[in-house]
Structure formats: C-alpha cells, structure tokens
Design a protein around this motif. Structure first.
Motif, PDB file in Angstrom:
ATOM      1  N   GLU A   9      -2.053   6.453   4.161  1.00 51.69           N
ATOM      2  CA  GLU A   9      -1.484   5.163   3.780  1.00 51.69           C
ATOM      3  C   GLU A   9      -1.870   4.852   2.344  1.00 51.69           C
ATOM      4  N   LEU A  10      -0.891   4.536   1.507  1.00 48.70           N
ATOM      5  CA  LEU A  10      -1.180   4.072   0.153  1.00 48.70           C
ATOM      6  C   LEU A  10      -1.670   2.634   0.243  1.00 48.70           C
ATOM      7  N   GLN A  11      -2.802   2.357  -0.356  1.00 50.09           N
ATOM      8  CA  GLN A  11      -3.318   0.996  -0.423  1.00 50.09           C
ATOM      9  C   GLN A  11      -2.685   0.344  -1.655  1.00 50.09           C
ATOM     10  N   GLN A  12      -1.509  -0.267  -1.448  1.00 49.66           N
ATOM     11  CA  GLN A  12      -0.680  -0.743  -2.552  1.00 49.66           C
ATOM     12  C   GLN A  12      -1.371  -1.770  -3.426  1.00 49.66           C
ATOM     13  N   LYS A  17       2.187   0.681  -9.275  1.00 51.30           N
ATOM     14  CA  LYS A  17       3.487   0.566  -8.585  1.00 51.30           C
ATOM     15  C   LYS A  17       4.201   1.902  -8.440  1.00 51.30           C
ATOM     16  N   ARG A  18       3.885   2.872  -9.311  1.00 54.21           N
ATOM     17  CA  ARG A  18       4.526   4.193  -9.247  1.00 54.21           C
ATOM     18  C   ARG A  18       3.801   5.158  -8.316  1.00 54.21           C
ATOM     19  N   ALA A  19       2.650   4.764  -7.792  1.00 48.90           N
ATOM     20  CA  ALA A  19       1.816   5.670  -6.995  1.00 48.90           C
ATOM     21  C   ALA A  19       2.406   5.893  -5.606  1.00 48.90           C
ATOM     22  N   THR A  20       2.080   7.034  -5.045  1.00 50.33           N
ATOM     23  CA  THR A  20       2.398   7.347  -3.656  1.00 50.33           C
ATOM     24  C   THR A  20       1.112   7.819  -2.982  1.00 50.33           C
ATOM     25  N   ALA A  21       1.106   7.774  -1.661  1.00 50.56           N
ATOM     26  CA  ALA A  21      -0.063   8.252  -0.918  1.00 50.56           C
ATOM     27  C   ALA A  21      -0.279   9.725  -1.243  1.00 50.56           C
ATOM     28  N   ARG A  22      -1.522  10.114  -1.460  1.00 49.03           N
ATOM     29  CA  ARG A  22      -1.856  11.501  -1.771  1.00 49.03           C
ATOM     30  C   ARG A  22      -2.000  12.277  -0.472  1.00 49.03           C
ATOM     31  N   PRO A  23      -1.632  13.547  -0.471  1.00 48.41           N
ATOM     32  CA  PRO A  23      -1.747  14.347   0.756  1.00 48.41           C
ATOM     33  C   PRO A  23      -3.204  14.674   1.077  1.00 48.41           C
ATOM     34  N   TRP A  24      -3.509  14.789   2.365  1.00 45.70           N
ATOM     35  CA  TRP A  24      -4.854  15.137   2.809  1.00 45.70           C
ATOM     36  C   TRP A  24      -5.282  16.477   2.226  1.00 45.70           C
ATOM     37  N   SER A  92     -10.654   7.666 -16.216  1.00 44.56           N
ATOM     38  CA  SER A  92      -9.220   7.810 -16.457  1.00 44.56           C
ATOM     39  C   SER A  92      -8.612   9.126 -15.980  1.00 44.56           C
ATOM     40  N   ARG A  93      -9.400   9.968 -15.300  1.00 48.65           N
ATOM     41  CA  ARG A  93      -8.825  11.195 -14.749  1.00 48.65           C
ATOM     42  C   ARG A  93      -9.668  11.654 -13.564  1.00 48.65           C
ATOM     43  N   PRO A 162      -0.631   7.913 -12.257  1.00 49.07           N
ATOM     44  CA  PRO A 162      -0.918   6.528 -11.888  1.00 49.07           C
ATOM     45  C   PRO A 162      -2.223   6.420 -11.098  1.00 49.07           C
ATOM     46  N   TYR A 163      -2.871   5.274 -11.230  1.00 45.24           N
ATOM     47  CA  TYR A 163      -4.039   4.994 -10.398  1.00 45.24           C
ATOM     48  C   TYR A 163      -3.553   4.790  -8.971  1.00 45.24           C
TER      49      TYR A 163
END
Length: 171
Positions: A9-12, A17-24, A92-93, A162-163
């Motif tokens: 789940e992405l913690q919005q 706003k451009r982020a998506t949930a990262r894969p396990w 930042s990375r 994106p963060y």
C-alpha cells in the motif's frame, strides 16, 4: 519469500503525488544486500534499546545473532517484538526498509549450520561459526544465540524523486 506476496500500500499522505507503491522484491533486495541493520528492542522497564548488528535475509526472514548475556538478548527474553531497520544514511537518494516482527530463536542444528555458512559467505572468515548445542559457537568459546524475524509488517521509504512510503502487510 515463500508463500503469498504481502499486500503493498502506498502511504499517500507521506508520498509524492507521482509515487507508486514499491514492490516487495525491491525491499528484499535491500535486505539481502545490507551489511548493517539496526535492531530495536524494549528493555524490561519499557525503555527502548537500539543497536547496530549484522544479519541475513534468507527463507523469508531476517536473521541475527547475539551473545546470551547481551542487553538485546535479555530484552528479547522478556519481549520478543522487534524492529529491524536498514538502508542508506542519505536524504535525497536510496531506499530504507523497516521490518516489524517477533524474534524467534533458531535452534535446529541443520538450519543453524546452513545459516553459519551463509554468514561466512556474506561477511567473511572473521564471522566463521561452528554449531553447538543449538547456537553458534566461535573458536574462543563464545556462544551466540540466533534469531529469525519473519515480517508481520514492513515499510519502505523511497528517497529522492519521487519520495514515497510503502507499507507491506503480511498474512
């Protein structure tokens, strides 16, 4: 990891706003490559205790070891709930991963022998262990109890563009 993949789940509210949930699988990569983890336990009086240590990700769990009289071992005897953290010390990375779960003693000698080999493969000959009486033993007669932490919940913190903050929930 064996079994079904965790729910991501992405913690919005904490993400770009451009982020998506990262894969396990990305978190597993970080856990596998990490050289140092930070273990958080709770002292018997309720105060937190945090310490760096080395560890392994294998068979769907994080593994670490500690001497039986060390503070973290004494804490685990009272409360096996832990948090293990790893990642990068940059803003930042990178990608930081936090794993919550219960530290369960590993005492099976076949499993310990396999873990001892993996420890030495990852960290070198200075981390050679024999297995004796359900624990790791070193050449100096020291004993190290081994614990496995299967994630119950985990978080991934993507830094940079994106963060993002992903939460993984396990069955």
């Amino acid at each position: 990891m064996s079994g079904p993949e965790p729910v991501a789940e992405l913690q919005q509210e904490y993400s770009d706003k451009r982020a998506t949930a990262r894969p396990w699988s990305e978190a597993v990569g970080v856990l596998t490559r990490a050289g140092v983890f930070w273990l958080s336990t709770v002292r018997p009086d309720g105060r937190p205790h945090v310490t760096p240590l080395i560890g392994l990700w294998t068979d769907g769990a994080l593994h670490f070891c500690t001497g039986p009289t060390e503070r973290k071992a004494r804490n685990l005897a009272e409360n096996p709930e832990v948090v293990l953290t790893t990642g990068t010390n940059t803003l930042s990375r990178g990608f930081d991963v936090v794993v919550e779960g219960r530290a369960v003693p590993v005492t099976d000698e076949t499993r310990l022998t396999r873990l001892a080999k993996l420890w030495e493969d990852k960290y070198g000959a200075d981390w050679h262990f024999e297995v004796h009486a359900g624990a790791f033993a070193n050449g100096a007669g020291g004993r190290a109890e081994v614990f496995g932490v299967t994630p119950r919940k985990a978080f991934g913190f993507g830094k940079g563009e994106p963060y993002s903050q992903t939460r993984w929930l396990f069955g």
